[in-house]
Scaffold this active site. Structure first.
Site, PDB file in Angstrom:
ATOM      1  N   LYS A   1       8.098   2.355   0.962  1.00  0.00           N
ATOM      2  CA  LYS A   1       7.386   3.398   1.699  1.00  0.00           C
ATOM      3  C   LYS A   1       7.392   3.087   3.189  1.00  0.00           C
ATOM      4  O   LYS A   1       6.795   2.112   3.638  1.00  0.00           O
ATOM      5  CB  LYS A   1       5.933   3.521   1.244  1.00  0.00           C
ATOM      6  CG  LYS A   1       5.289   4.783   1.825  1.00  0.00           C
ATOM      7  CD  LYS A   1       3.771   4.744   1.859  1.00  0.00           C
ATOM      8  CE  LYS A   1       3.204   4.034   3.067  1.00  0.00           C
ATOM      9  NZ  LYS A   1       3.412   4.763   4.340  1.00  0.00           N
TER      10      LYS A   1
ATOM     11  N   GLY B   1       2.200  -5.257   7.946  1.00  0.00           N
ATOM     12  CA  GLY B   1       1.263  -4.342   8.592  1.00  0.00           C
ATOM     13  C   GLY B   1       0.020  -5.084   9.034  1.00  0.00           C
ATOM     14  O   GLY B   1       0.080  -6.275   9.344  1.00  0.00           O
ATOM     15  N   SER B   2      -1.109  -4.377   9.018  1.00  0.00           N
ATOM     16  CA  SER B   2      -2.336  -4.965   9.551  1.00  0.00           C
ATOM     17  C   SER B   2      -2.948  -5.962   8.572  1.00  0.00           C
ATOM     18  O   SER B   2      -2.767  -5.856   7.358  1.00  0.00           O
ATOM     19  CB  SER B   2      -3.342  -3.858   9.843  1.00  0.00           C
ATOM     20  OG  SER B   2      -3.653  -3.170   8.654  1.00  0.00           O
ATOM     21  N   THR B   3      -3.695  -6.899   9.106  1.00  0.00           N
ATOM     22  CA  THR B   3      -4.378  -7.889   8.277  1.00  0.00           C
ATOM     23  C   THR B   3      -5.387  -7.205   7.355  1.00  0.00           C
ATOM     24  O   THR B   3      -5.537  -7.580   6.192  1.00  0.00           O
ATOM     25  CB  THR B   3      -5.051  -8.950   9.169  1.00  0.00           C
ATOM     26  OG1 THR B   3      -4.007  -9.673   9.848  1.00  0.00           O
ATOM     27  CG2 THR B   3      -5.865  -9.935   8.363  1.00  0.00           C
TER      28      THR B   3
ATOM     29  N   GLY C   1      -3.508  -5.686   4.558  1.00  0.00           N
ATOM     30  CA  GLY C   1      -2.957  -6.814   3.805  1.00  0.00           C
ATOM     31  C   GLY C   1      -3.999  -7.429   2.881  1.00  0.00           C
ATOM     32  O   GLY C   1      -3.717  -7.741   1.718  1.00  0.00           O
TER      33      GLY C   1
ATOM     34  N   GLU D   1       3.081  -9.987   5.478  1.00  0.00           N
ATOM     35  CA  GLU D   1       3.385 -10.341   6.862  1.00  0.00           C
ATOM     36  C   GLU D   1       2.448  -9.519   7.720  1.00  0.00           C
ATOM     37  O   GLU D   1       2.587  -8.304   7.801  1.00  0.00           O
ATOM     38  CB  GLU D   1       4.866 -10.042   7.149  1.00  0.00           C
ATOM     39  CG  GLU D   1       5.395 -10.835   8.305  1.00  0.00           C
ATOM     40  CD  GLU D   1       5.252 -10.084   9.602  1.00  0.00           C
ATOM     41  OE1 GLU D   1       4.205 -10.275  10.269  1.00  0.00           O
ATOM     42  OE2 GLU D   1       6.150  -9.318   9.937  1.00  0.00           O
TER      43      GLU D   1
ATOM     44  N   CYS E   1       4.299  -7.801  16.031  1.00  0.00           N
ATOM     45  CA  CYS E   1       3.308  -8.683  15.410  1.00  0.00           C
ATOM     46  C   CYS E   1       3.374 -10.087  16.004  1.00  0.00           C
ATOM     47  O   CYS E   1       2.369 -10.776  16.089  1.00  0.00           O
ATOM     48  CB  CYS E   1       3.504  -8.718  13.906  1.00  0.00           C
ATOM     49  SG  CYS E   1       5.217  -8.968  13.441  1.00  0.00           S
TER      50      CYS E   1
ATOM     51  N   GLU F   1      -5.786  -8.465  17.903  1.00  0.00           N
ATOM     52  CA  GLU F   1      -4.450  -7.939  18.151  1.00  0.00           C
ATOM     53  C   GLU F   1      -4.583  -6.552  18.800  1.00  0.00           C
ATOM     54  O   GLU F   1      -5.140  -5.634  18.206  1.00  0.00           O
ATOM     55  CB  GLU F   1      -3.716  -7.831  16.813  1.00  0.00           C
ATOM     56  CG  GLU F   1      -2.268  -7.509  16.941  1.00  0.00           C
ATOM     57  CD  GLU F   1      -1.551  -7.536  15.596  1.00  0.00           C
ATOM     58  OE1 GLU F   1      -2.120  -7.046  14.603  1.00  0.00           O
ATOM     59  OE2 GLU F   1      -0.422  -8.036  15.546  1.00  0.00           O
TER      60      GLU F   1
HETATM   61  P1  NAP Z   1      -1.374  -0.436   8.481  1.00  0.00           P
HETATM   62  O1  NAP Z   1      -2.390   0.594   8.198  1.00  0.00           O
HETATM   63  O2  NAP Z   1      -1.555  -1.798   7.943  1.00  0.00           O
HETATM   64  O3  NAP Z   1       0.020   0.162   8.000  1.00  0.00           O
HETATM   65  C1  NAP Z   1       1.104  -0.544   7.470  1.00  0.00           C
HETATM   66  C2  NAP Z   1       1.686   0.196   6.283  1.00  0.00           C
HETATM   67  O4  NAP Z   1       0.786   0.170   5.180  1.00  0.00           O
HETATM   68  C3  NAP Z   1       1.939   1.674   6.545  1.00  0.00           C
HETATM   69  O5  NAP Z   1       3.084   2.082   5.848  1.00  0.00           O
HETATM   70  C4  NAP Z   1       0.683   2.286   5.985  1.00  0.00           C
HETATM   71  O6  NAP Z   1       0.752   3.642   5.724  1.00  0.00           O
HETATM   72  C5  NAP Z   1       0.478   1.488   4.737  1.00  0.00           C
HETATM   73  N1  NAP Z   1      -0.872   1.487   4.180  1.00  0.00           N
HETATM   74  C6  NAP Z   1      -2.039   1.826   4.788  1.00  0.00           C
HETATM   75  N2  NAP Z   1      -3.065   1.646   3.936  1.00  0.00           N
HETATM   76  C7  NAP Z   1      -2.557   1.169   2.773  1.00  0.00           C
HETATM   77  C8  NAP Z   1      -3.118   0.772   1.527  1.00  0.00           C
HETATM   78  N3  NAP Z   1      -4.430   0.799   1.307  1.00  0.00           N
HETATM   79  N4  NAP Z   1      -2.292   0.336   0.554  1.00  0.00           N
HETATM   80  C9  NAP Z   1      -0.957   0.257   0.765  1.00  0.00           C
HETATM   81  N5  NAP Z   1      -0.379   0.628   1.923  1.00  0.00           N
HETATM   82  C10 NAP Z   1      -1.153   1.076   2.924  1.00  0.00           C
HETATM   83  O7  NAP Z   1      -1.186  -0.567  10.025  1.00  0.00           O
HETATM   84  P2  NAP Z   1      -1.389   0.615  11.083  1.00  0.00           P
HETATM   85  O8  NAP Z   1      -2.548   1.463  10.734  1.00  0.00           O
HETATM   86  O9  NAP Z   1      -0.100   1.295  11.233  1.00  0.00           O
HETATM   87  O10 NAP Z   1      -1.719  -0.208  12.387  1.00  0.00           O
HETATM   88  C11 NAP Z   1      -3.017  -0.757  12.580  1.00  0.00           C
HETATM   89  C12 NAP Z   1      -2.951  -2.101  13.255  1.00  0.00           C
HETATM   90  O11 NAP Z   1      -2.198  -2.994  12.431  1.00  0.00           O
HETATM   91  C13 NAP Z   1      -2.201  -2.109  14.563  1.00  0.00           C
HETATM   92  O12 NAP Z   1      -3.015  -1.767  15.623  1.00  0.00           O
HETATM   93  C14 NAP Z   1      -1.734  -3.543  14.637  1.00  0.00           C
HETATM   94  O13 NAP Z   1      -2.732  -4.363  15.155  1.00  0.00           O
HETATM   95  C15 NAP Z   1      -1.486  -3.906  13.201  1.00  0.00           C
HETATM   96  N6  NAP Z   1      -0.056  -3.810  12.821  1.00  0.00           N
HETATM   97  C16 NAP Z   1       0.622  -4.943  12.585  1.00  0.00           C
HETATM   98  C17 NAP Z   1       1.960  -4.877  12.251  1.00  0.00           C
HETATM   99  C18 NAP Z   1       2.771  -6.069  11.988  1.00  0.00           C
HETATM  100  O14 NAP Z   1       3.990  -6.009  12.086  1.00  0.00           O
HETATM  101  N7  NAP Z   1       2.202  -7.190  11.614  1.00  0.00           N
HETATM  102  C19 NAP Z   1       2.600  -3.663  12.152  1.00  0.00           C
HETATM  103  C20 NAP Z   1       1.868  -2.494  12.362  1.00  0.00           C
HETATM  104  C21 NAP Z   1       0.541  -2.593  12.687  1.00  0.00           C
HETATM  105  P3  NAP Z   1       0.582   4.672   6.949  1.00  0.00           P
HETATM  106  O15 NAP Z   1       0.428   3.922   8.224  1.00  0.00           O
HETATM  107  O16 NAP Z   1       1.811   5.449   6.842  1.00  0.00           O
HETATM  108  O17 NAP Z   1      -0.628   5.459   6.698  1.00  0.00           O
END
Ligand code: NAP
Ligand code: MG
Length: 450
Positions: free
Chosen positions: A157, A209-211, A214, A231, A265, A362
């Site tokens: 996804k 994605g986000s902690t 995660g 990660e 990240c 972050e």
């Molecule tokens: P996120 O919510 O953790 O999104 C990462 C992925 O997980 C997206 O595909 C997201 O879907 C999906 N997702 C969201 N909730 C989920 C759940 N309960 N179960 C399974 N999958 C789920 O991150 P974000 O909202 O895009 O960003 C928020 C913060 O995360 C950023 O400000 C940054 O600090 C951090 N971040 C870190 C990284 C990294 O590489 N470590 C990358 C992105 C963001 P959708 O987003 O499509 O809704």
């Protein structure tokens, strides 16, 4: 092989964050769509992919890698449109690294007995993979290439705001004649991701994605037999000692925090500079920042593109405002921001203390927090004073200092006199709240083998 199918649920629009123009309307996969994708992946796993000799799987991966190179321009333009990142990054960094990843893991497919998992390592089954929006295609490659090389099939996804290159990748899989069901892409938002990682017939979950999310995923799979790699975020220290080559260090600091608008990240978001050189370094850094060109992601002279979404821009603004409120001093590049789209100027904060939230959380944007130190021991202590541990940078002329400092840093990757260098042969992953498991290199195979 394979086909595109209509989603059963609703749909959503994906826009260009640089112009707010609608690029496409995409299906929001619901639980039934996810189930159909997992079933397709299971069939392909049982009937075709897990039985195929590694040298045959390798041929498909090499073919995919070559098509990615051939269609590199198309992929780079689409990535920059959907994500907002400068074309010179998508063209010169993202897409070539994506192809390199497929080439690298293609080479492993028939050599898995040397992966360090015994004489006859076996794939896990169906992998459910969820990726973020900051490096859409590169994160896809990090997930899909090792999974396929090891004989697993996948359901992936992409993030809600950046689904388009994953769909183009699906077309590339068709072009490569990949057997149907080996790679499945389901578009959607958080609920789709949740349905995927929670699906009972998924054997392996890989998330970037986000902690916060995660941790939710770790809770959701606890007590099941699913194998998990996470990660997550980072708050990396980029440490500059007084004997460092200053101009190179300035370039590395800029690359560390302003590459990809700071949506990285492993970004070097905390600059730790030795007190004796801090004034000179900051002068030069500000001068260099003033030459960065912000604007149209598709202009090949652009250094800084658009913030990926309105939501992310809001988060960057909130945390930066908190920096002001907590008493740090903001300096930003003076430039006119476009009236449409999501933009944030390259920014740094001085007078930051370790207790400030801009030193701890972050920001995931083009915002650098500057702290100073006097001794190497103090630098190490401050660098490690974070819940994260994904990456770090060390700048010094002394080789022995590089080794001793790197050894003491609790971070998955430590760069010396460089930053943000990625290579498929090198494992990548975190300590502490930056997650667990490694991607890339031989270590990256372990996540997909039993
Ligand atoms: P996120 O919510 O953790 O999104 C990462 C992925 O997980 C997206 O595909 C997201 O879907 C999906 N997702 C969201 N909730 C989920 C759940 N309960 N179960 C399974 N999958 C789920 O991150 P974000 O909202 O895009 O960003 C928020 C913060 O995360 C950023 O400000 C940054 O600090 C951090 N971040 C870190 C990284 C990294 O590489 N470590 C990358 C992105 C963001 P959708 O987003 O499509 O809704
Ligand atoms: Mg989200």
């Amino acid at each position: 092989g394979g086909e595109f199918v209509e989603g059963r649920g609703t749909s959503f629009k994906t826009i260009s964050p640089a112009t707010e123009e609608v690029l496409a309307e995409v299906a929001e996969a619901d639980a039934a769509d996810v189930d159909a994708a997992v079933k397709a992946a299971r069939r392909a796993y049982d009937k075709v992919w897990s039985r195929m000799p590694g040298r045959e799987r390798a041929k498909y991966l090499y073919r995919i890698a070559r098509i990615i190179q051939e269609r590199g321009r198309e992929l780079a333009v689409l990535e920059s449109l959907d994500n907002g990142k400068p074309i010179k990054e998508s063209r010169d960094v993202d897409v070539p690294t994506v192809a390199a990843h497929f080439f690298y893991y293609a080479g492993w497919a028939d050599k898995l007995e040397y992966a360090g998992r015994g004489a006859d390592p076996q794939p896990l089954g169906v992998a459910g993979q969820v990726i973020p929006w900051n490096f859409p295609l590169l994160m896809l490659a990090w997930k899909i290439a090792p999974a396929l090389a090891c004989g697993n099939t996948v359901v992936l996804k992409p993030a809600e705001t950046t689904p388009l290159t994953a769909l183009l990748f699906a077309e590339i899989c068709q072009q490569a004649d990949l057997p149907p069901g080996v790679v499945n892409i389901v578009t959607g938002a958080g609920a789709t991701g949740q349905a995927l990682v929670g699906h009972p017939d998924v054997d392996k979950v890989a998330f970037t994605g986000s902690t916060e999310v995660g941790k939710a995923i770790a809770r959701a799979v606890a007590g099941t037999s699913k194998k998990v790699t996470l990660e997550l975020g980072g708050k990396a220290a980029n440490i500059v000692f007084d004997d460092a080559p200053i101009d190179q260090a300035v370039e590395g600091i800029v690359d560390g925090i302003f590459f990809n608008q700071g949506h990285v990240c492993c970004a070097g978001s905390r600059l730790l500079v030795q007190e004796s050189i801090s004034e000179e370094l900051l002068d030069r850094l500000k001068r260099r920042m003033s030459t960065l060109r912000m604007g149209d992601p598709l202009d090949k002279n652009t250094d800084i593109g658009a913030i990926n979404s309105g939501e992310q821009l809001k988060r960057i603004r909130e945390l930066s405002d908190l920096g002001d409120a907590e008493g740090a001093e903001r300096w930003e590049v003076a430039c006119d921001l476009p009236t449409k789209g999501y933009w944030f100027p390259p920014t740094l904060f001085t007078g930051v203390s370790q207790a400030h939230r801009i030193a701890r959380e972050e920001i995931f944007g083009p915002v650098l927090s500057v702290l100073t130190f006097r001794t190497p021991a103090e630098a190490v202590e401050k660098a490690n004073n974070t819940p994260y541990g994904l990456s770090a940078g060390v700048w010094t002329d002394k080789g022995s200092r590089i080794l001793s400092v790197a050894h003491q840093l609790r971070a998955g990757v430590v760069w010396a006199n460089t930053f943000n260098k990625f290579d498929p042969t090198s494992p990548f992953g975190g300590f502490k709240e930056s997650g667990y498991g490694r991607e890339g290199g031989r270590h990256g195979l372990e996540a997909y083998l039993k």
